[in-house]
Design a protein around this motif. Sequence first.
Motif, PDB file in Angstrom:
ATOM      1  N   THR A 155      40.714  43.570  30.345  1.00 18.10           N
ATOM      2  CA  THR A 155      40.187  43.739  31.587  1.00 18.10           C
ATOM      3  C   THR A 155      40.532  42.486  32.563  1.00 18.10           C
ATOM      4  O   THR A 155      39.507  41.554  31.600  1.00 18.10           O
ATOM      5  CB  THR A 155      40.048  45.006  31.912  1.00 18.10           C
ATOM      6  OG1 THR A 155      40.118  46.173  31.774  1.00 18.10           O
ATOM      7  CG2 THR A 155      39.823  45.681  33.342  1.00 18.10           C
ATOM      8  N   ASN A 159      39.053  43.528  38.283  1.00 16.99           N
ATOM      9  CA  ASN A 159      39.748  44.456  37.998  1.00 16.99           C
ATOM     10  C   ASN A 159      38.476  45.049  37.352  1.00 16.99           C
ATOM     11  O   ASN A 159      38.392  46.423  37.145  1.00 16.99           O
ATOM     12  CB  ASN A 159      40.503  44.987  36.871  1.00 16.99           C
ATOM     13  CG  ASN A 159      42.094  44.698  38.041  1.00 16.99           C
ATOM     14  OD1 ASN A 159      42.379  43.969  38.948  1.00 16.99           O
ATOM     15  ND2 ASN A 159      43.015  44.183  37.857  1.00 16.99           N
ATOM     16  N   GLY A 160      37.338  44.778  36.969  1.00 21.04           N
ATOM     17  CA  GLY A 160      36.088  45.841  36.148  1.00 21.04           C
ATOM     18  C   GLY A 160      34.955  44.687  37.046  1.00 21.04           C
ATOM     19  O   GLY A 160      34.272  44.397  38.145  1.00 21.04           O
ATOM     20  N   SER A 183      34.620  39.832  41.235  1.00 14.28           N
ATOM     21  CA  SER A 183      34.619  41.017  40.275  1.00 14.28           C
ATOM     22  C   SER A 183      34.798  42.385  41.260  1.00 14.28           C
ATOM     23  O   SER A 183      34.481  42.262  42.573  1.00 14.28           O
ATOM     24  CB  SER A 183      33.397  41.212  39.201  1.00 14.28           C
ATOM     25  OG  SER A 183      32.343  41.763  40.138  1.00 14.28           O
ATOM     26  N   LEU A 184      34.271  43.875  40.941  1.00 15.45           N
ATOM     27  CA  LEU A 184      34.266  45.056  41.286  1.00 15.45           C
ATOM     28  C   LEU A 184      32.833  45.164  41.544  1.00 15.45           C
ATOM     29  O   LEU A 184      33.196  46.115  42.734  1.00 15.45           O
ATOM     30  CB  LEU A 184      35.422  45.965  40.879  1.00 15.45           C
ATOM     31  CG  LEU A 184      36.586  46.248  40.576  1.00 15.45           C
ATOM     32  CD1 LEU A 184      37.047  47.053  39.902  1.00 15.45           C
ATOM     33  CD2 LEU A 184      37.272  45.960  41.993  1.00 15.45           C
TER      34      LEU A 184
END
Length: 264
Positions: A155, A159-160, A183-184
């Motif tokens: 990933t 998306n993480g 990041s998320l």
Amino acid sequence: MRRDMEVSELEQIDKVVKGWLRESRDNVLRKIDTRLTVNTKTSRRDLVTNIDKENEKFLVAKIREFEPEAKILGEEGFGDKIESTKGRVWIVDPIDGTMNFVKQRNHFAIMIALYQDGQGELGYVLDVIGNRLLSGGPQLGVFDNGVALAPVEDTPLANGLIGLSGPMVLNNDFNMVDIAEKSLGMRIYGSAGIDIISVLRGELVGYISYLKPWDFGAGKILAETVGLKMTTIDGQPLGMLSSTAVLLATRNAHRDILTIVNKD
């Protein structure tokens, strides 16, 4: 010259170490609600307790009995002074996340690693309260409580979630604020072992912190076995005896983070 260890030897060692960890966990849980003796080391945020010391003494004694000629590097100093990676070297972190242990009685780990001539052979990261053990090595594979670890999805950072060191974010070391924003979301667990488990299980895409050998020794073996990257923060190879800013991530997230670290 490095001597590769036979699979049968590794399987026997693996069985023995898991026995030590079960006993070590039981010892800690029996004492977890007792009155702790807490001292500071380098600062008021760098703690050591009587249980850290007792657990390291216990594990060092087990290793000495099992393998008298081996060298041992322990966080609390009950092992040996290690200046060379030659030969068989065990690395022990008796309580990783001591502040969490003291203040929360949760979110801490016990870690053991075995290296042969600087190469990782076996690593163990045990979430004590969660009773989750990540274990294995390049010849055995990696296991999550005895079950083969599921492949880690590659990933990207965007998306993480990312595990970060609180002080590094506050100081914006190596553009940590930008890394968090790309990041998320960031997570700060306060235990290298807990973060490493989370990356291995795909719950985080990466983890960044200043670490010493006992903080990353076991995790490095497990991470590299499953295809994750663990390097210095600038992408250089991470030596077994290094004490530095460490980057553990999926390959895609690792590439994304290095781009941010190196900008400007």
